[in-house]
Design an enzyme around this catalytic site. Structure first.
Site, PDB file in Angstrom:
ATOM      1  N   HIS A  66      -4.723 -14.252   4.016  1.00  0.00           N
ATOM      2  CA  HIS A  66      -4.380 -14.504   2.606  1.00  0.00           C
ATOM      3  C   HIS A  66      -3.685 -15.855   2.514  1.00  0.00           C
ATOM      4  O   HIS A  66      -2.611 -16.019   3.091  1.00  0.00           O
ATOM      5  CB  HIS A  66      -3.416 -13.435   2.091  1.00  0.00           C
ATOM      6  CG  HIS A  66      -3.966 -12.047   2.184  1.00  0.00           C
ATOM      7  ND1 HIS A  66      -4.629 -11.453   1.146  1.00  0.00           N
ATOM      8  CD2 HIS A  66      -3.957 -11.140   3.191  1.00  0.00           C
ATOM      9  CE1 HIS A  66      -5.006 -10.229   1.505  1.00  0.00           C
ATOM     10  NE2 HIS A  66      -4.613 -10.019   2.744  1.00  0.00           N
ATOM     11  N   LEU A  67      -4.288 -16.803   1.805  1.00  0.00           N
ATOM     12  CA  LEU A  67      -3.618 -18.099   1.639  1.00  0.00           C
ATOM     13  C   LEU A  67      -3.002 -18.243   0.250  1.00  0.00           C
ATOM     14  O   LEU A  67      -2.366 -19.249  -0.038  1.00  0.00           O
ATOM     15  CB  LEU A  67      -4.567 -19.265   1.946  1.00  0.00           C
ATOM     16  CG  LEU A  67      -5.029 -19.365   3.404  1.00  0.00           C
ATOM     17  CD1 LEU A  67      -5.806 -20.639   3.653  1.00  0.00           C
ATOM     18  CD2 LEU A  67      -3.872 -19.260   4.385  1.00  0.00           C
ATOM     19  N   ARG A  68      -3.235 -17.260  -0.632  1.00  0.00           N
ATOM     20  CA  ARG A  68      -2.541 -17.151  -1.928  1.00  0.00           C
ATOM     21  C   ARG A  68      -2.876 -18.219  -2.959  1.00  0.00           C
ATOM     22  O   ARG A  68      -2.332 -18.178  -4.057  1.00  0.00           O
ATOM     23  CB  ARG A  68      -1.013 -17.133  -1.737  1.00  0.00           C
ATOM     24  CG  ARG A  68      -0.492 -16.090  -0.765  1.00  0.00           C
ATOM     25  CD  ARG A  68      -0.793 -14.692  -1.205  1.00  0.00           C
ATOM     26  NE  ARG A  68      -0.122 -13.701  -0.389  1.00  0.00           N
ATOM     27  CZ  ARG A  68      -0.588 -12.479  -0.184  1.00  0.00           C
ATOM     28  NH1 ARG A  68      -1.703 -12.083  -0.746  1.00  0.00           N
ATOM     29  NH2 ARG A  68       0.068 -11.647   0.562  1.00  0.00           N
ATOM     30  N   ASP A 157      -9.966  -6.716  -1.428  1.00  0.00           N
ATOM     31  CA  ASP A 157      -8.763  -6.636  -0.610  1.00  0.00           C
ATOM     32  C   ASP A 157      -7.633  -5.846  -1.265  1.00  0.00           C
ATOM     33  O   ASP A 157      -7.303  -6.066  -2.413  1.00  0.00           O
ATOM     34  CB  ASP A 157      -8.226  -8.027  -0.282  1.00  0.00           C
ATOM     35  CG  ASP A 157      -7.142  -7.919   0.753  1.00  0.00           C
ATOM     36  OD1 ASP A 157      -6.022  -7.537   0.390  1.00  0.00           O
ATOM     37  OD2 ASP A 157      -7.441  -8.161   1.930  1.00  0.00           O
ATOM     38  N   HIS A 184     -11.725  -2.257   1.776  1.00  0.00           N
ATOM     39  CA  HIS A 184     -10.425  -1.857   2.316  1.00  0.00           C
ATOM     40  C   HIS A 184     -10.301  -0.349   2.276  1.00  0.00           C
ATOM     41  O   HIS A 184     -10.277   0.249   1.204  1.00  0.00           O
ATOM     42  CB  HIS A 184      -9.289  -2.521   1.538  1.00  0.00           C
ATOM     43  CG  HIS A 184      -8.914  -3.827   2.145  1.00  0.00           C
ATOM     44  ND1 HIS A 184      -7.629  -4.241   2.322  1.00  0.00           N
ATOM     45  CD2 HIS A 184      -9.694  -4.791   2.660  1.00  0.00           C
ATOM     46  CE1 HIS A 184      -7.618  -5.412   2.915  1.00  0.00           C
ATOM     47  NE2 HIS A 184      -8.868  -5.780   3.120  1.00  0.00           N
ATOM     48  N   HIS A 234      -8.583  -3.944   9.386  1.00  0.00           N
ATOM     49  CA  HIS A 234      -7.317  -3.391   9.916  1.00  0.00           C
ATOM     50  C   HIS A 234      -7.294  -1.865  10.131  1.00  0.00           C
ATOM     51  O   HIS A 234      -6.576  -1.136   9.457  1.00  0.00           O
ATOM     52  CB  HIS A 234      -6.122  -3.835   9.088  1.00  0.00           C
ATOM     53  CG  HIS A 234      -6.225  -3.751   7.590  1.00  0.00           C
ATOM     54  ND1 HIS A 234      -6.796  -2.691   6.933  1.00  0.00           N
ATOM     55  CD2 HIS A 234      -5.798  -4.608   6.633  1.00  0.00           C
ATOM     56  CE1 HIS A 234      -6.711  -2.895   5.636  1.00  0.00           C
ATOM     57  NE2 HIS A 234      -6.115  -4.058   5.430  1.00  0.00           N
ATOM     58  N   ASN A 281       0.439  -2.707   4.608  1.00  0.00           N
ATOM     59  CA  ASN A 281      -0.675  -1.829   4.285  1.00  0.00           C
ATOM     60  C   ASN A 281      -1.863  -2.148   5.164  1.00  0.00           C
ATOM     61  O   ASN A 281      -2.305  -3.290   5.140  1.00  0.00           O
ATOM     62  CB  ASN A 281      -1.106  -2.045   2.839  1.00  0.00           C
ATOM     63  CG  ASN A 281      -0.750  -0.860   1.987  1.00  0.00           C
ATOM     64  OD1 ASN A 281      -0.658   0.254   2.485  1.00  0.00           O
ATOM     65  ND2 ASN A 281      -0.543  -1.116   0.711  1.00  0.00           N
ATOM     66  N   ASP A 308      -4.408 -10.396   9.236  1.00  0.00           N
ATOM     67  CA  ASP A 308      -4.049  -9.985   7.872  1.00  0.00           C
ATOM     68  C   ASP A 308      -2.804 -10.758   7.413  1.00  0.00           C
ATOM     69  O   ASP A 308      -1.907 -10.192   6.780  1.00  0.00           O
ATOM     70  CB  ASP A 308      -3.828  -8.471   7.771  1.00  0.00           C
ATOM     71  CG  ASP A 308      -3.800  -7.984   6.329  1.00  0.00           C
ATOM     72  OD1 ASP A 308      -4.015  -8.800   5.405  1.00  0.00           O
ATOM     73  OD2 ASP A 308      -3.556  -6.783   6.113  1.00  0.00           O
ATOM     74  N   HIS A 312       4.632 -13.469   1.755  1.00  0.00           N
ATOM     75  CA  HIS A 312       5.402 -13.067   0.571  1.00  0.00           C
ATOM     76  C   HIS A 312       6.781 -13.689   0.662  1.00  0.00           C
ATOM     77  O   HIS A 312       7.284 -13.937   1.764  1.00  0.00           O
ATOM     78  CB  HIS A 312       5.579 -11.547   0.518  1.00  0.00           C
ATOM     79  CG  HIS A 312       4.312 -10.797   0.273  1.00  0.00           C
ATOM     80  ND1 HIS A 312       3.635 -10.860  -0.920  1.00  0.00           N
ATOM     81  CD2 HIS A 312       3.605  -9.961   1.067  1.00  0.00           C
ATOM     82  CE1 HIS A 312       2.552 -10.083  -0.838  1.00  0.00           C
ATOM     83  NE2 HIS A 312       2.498  -9.547   0.349  1.00  0.00           N
TER      84      HIS A 312
HETATM   85  O1  DOR Z   1       0.134  -5.297   3.488  1.00  0.00           O
HETATM   86  C1  DOR Z   1      -0.821  -5.860   2.991  1.00  0.00           C
HETATM   87  N1  DOR Z   1      -0.684  -6.925   2.166  1.00  0.00           N
HETATM   88  N2  DOR Z   1      -2.054  -5.398   3.219  1.00  0.00           N
HETATM   89  C2  DOR Z   1      -3.130  -5.852   2.573  1.00  0.00           C
HETATM   90  O2  DOR Z   1      -4.205  -5.424   2.872  1.00  0.00           O
HETATM   91  C3  DOR Z   1      -2.986  -6.870   1.501  1.00  0.00           C
HETATM   92  C4  DOR Z   1      -1.816  -7.680   1.769  1.00  0.00           C
HETATM   93  C5  DOR Z   1      -1.430  -8.623   0.657  1.00  0.00           C
HETATM   94  O3  DOR Z   1      -2.295  -9.148  -0.042  1.00  0.00           O
HETATM   95  O4  DOR Z   1      -0.244  -8.878   0.529  1.00  0.00           O
END
Ligand code: DOR
Length: 428
Positions: A66-68, A157, A184, A234, A281, A308, A312
């Site tokens: 995830h590069l957001r 996702d 997922h 995952h 997750n 993954d 955050h």
């Molecule tokens: O913990 C997780 N965060 N699992 C995921 O599959 C998505 C990810 C996120 O986008 O933050």
């Protein structure tokens, strides 16, 4: 550091794709591997990298990142994420489509790839959404998305596709276009809300908060019917491994799967230094599950280790966001906890973190064959270092391995022959 000629000298090359496992020099010209041989001589304008006592491997390939960007740049950007990748030895990433807005149309693929073109230090591809807006109600235009070769798989996702009719149709369309489907298989608020208001949940008996295996069973059945290719993201449960193993043995459809370093190395007893339970997750599972993941990795059943990488901020974590960053620590923790204790060879690590993901998703890298782009990592297997989140290239600090003392570090990373990390430091 730029030159169109680079010589990596005296390293031990480990490349499962070509079968090379021994001392060799690698000469790179115009971004590609030109020669692999012993005692190659450098001329005056060749950059020479001394790799004596180091291992030279194909750059790592991460198929779950995830590069957001766009939308959540305060957590991570393509630039910071790609720097984190290079620092960790990654040269190719396949990104998840849960950006804001999500990557659910050709226009969004184009917009994302334009940002990549401007900002990334490494090769980047994307997954596209299975359903519009990740909402699980209506399929994206898979026929169209499949025309763009930068789209390497389909994934909603963070959300399973709740309705069976939708996932069935998605599997058919993906199979028609030889596109990997990677739904997922986990609970999410969207799927739990849909389950609450829906009587048609007979295929999820009992276990309201543990749907991973049930979803995998359903996705395998749909993929087998469509004769497609399912890549299970995952995997975290022993039961899930068992059903994946059975499906692989049936050979009706192509089934591959990945595990994360955190599910391999941590379990439900793990706590943050302040005593809180870290949220991710799928969640960290039991010790039995963790040991089953390790066993399936070493016996070859698990194809890929993927991070993954889920950046955050501290505030978002406090508000309930889940996930861990992993690009800068994945190789180090795997070397320290699995390779040095003798559970996995370096060659198998390279297979799971480079060769296999490159082959499965058909992306750049994963091989040091002559003629390939020079996407390479050089590692010092004996180098001791301590994970310090404050030194990360990533914007995020949500890493469960902070403070861990590791043995084995990426010393240099080359992307298309360009040296981007040298002496364990970014050089651009
Ligand atoms: O913990 C997780 N965060 N699992 C995921 O599959 C998505 C990810 C996120 O986008 O933050």
């Amino acid at each position: 550091m730029t030159s169109n000629a680079v010589l990596i000298k005296g390293g031990h090359v480990v490349d499962p794709a070509t079968g090379i496992d021994g001392r060799a020099d690698i000469f790179i010209k115009d971004g590609r591997i030109q020669t692999i041989a012993n005692d190659i001589k450098a001329n005056n304008n060749t950059i020479v990298i001394d790799a004596a006592h180091k291992h030279v491997i194909p750059g790592l390939v991460d198929c779950h990142v995830h590069l957001r960007e766009p939308g959540l740049e305060y957590k991570e950007t393509i630039e910071t994420g790609s720097r984190a990748a290079a620092k960790g030895g990654y040269t190719t990433l396949i990104c998840e489509p849960n950006t804001i807005p999500p990557i659910d149309s050709l226009e969004m693929v184009e917009a994302f790839m334009e940002l990549v073109r401007q900002k990334s230090l490494v090769n980047i591809y994307t997954k596209a959404c299975i359903t519009k807006g990740l909402l699980g109600e209506e399929l994206t235009d898979i026929d169209k998305l499949a025309t763009d070769k930068r789209v390497r798989a389909l994934s909603d996702d963070g959300n399973p596709v709740f309705y069976e009719t939708l996932i069935k149709r998605a599997c058919e369309l993906a199979s028609r276009h030889k596109l990997i489907i990677s739904p997922h298989c986990e609970d999410s608020q969207i799927s739990l809300d849909k389950a609450k208001g829906n009587s048609n949940v007979a295929h999820f008996p009992g276990k309201p908060f543990c749907h991973e295996t049930d979803f995998i069973i359903r996705e395998i059945a749909c993929t087998e019917e469509a004769r497609g290719w399912l890549h299970v993201s995952h995997v975290s449960l022993k039961n899930s491994l068992e059903v994946i193993q059975q499906a692989k043995e049936r050979r009706v459809a192509k089934i591959t799967c990945e595990v994360t370093p955190h599910h391999l190395l941590l379990d439900e007893h793990f706590k943050n230094p302040n005593g809180t339970v870290p949220k991710t997750n799928p969640p960290l599972r039991s010790r039995e599950d963790r040991e089953a993941l390790q066993e399936s990795l070493s016996n070859g059943m698990v194809d890929v280790i993927a991070t993954d990488h889920a950046p955050h901020t501290h505030d978002d974590i406090k508000k309930g966001a889940s996930g861990f960053v992993g690009l800068e620590t994945a190789l180090g923790v795997i070397l320290t906890k699995l390779v040095h204790p003798g559970m996995l060879s370096l060659k198998e690590v390279v297979r799971k973190m480079s060769t296999n993901p490159a082959q499965i998703f058909n992306v750049a890298g994963g091989s040091l064959a002559v003629g390939m782009p020079a996407d390479i990592a050089i590692i010092d297997l004996d180098k001791e270092w301590t994970v310090d989140v404050d030194k990360f290239e990533s914007k995020a600090r949500n890493c469960p391995f902070n403070g861990w003392k590791l043995i084995g570090q990426v010393v240099a990373t080359l992307v298309g022959g360009r040296v981007v990390v040298d002496n364990c430091q970014m050089v651009c």
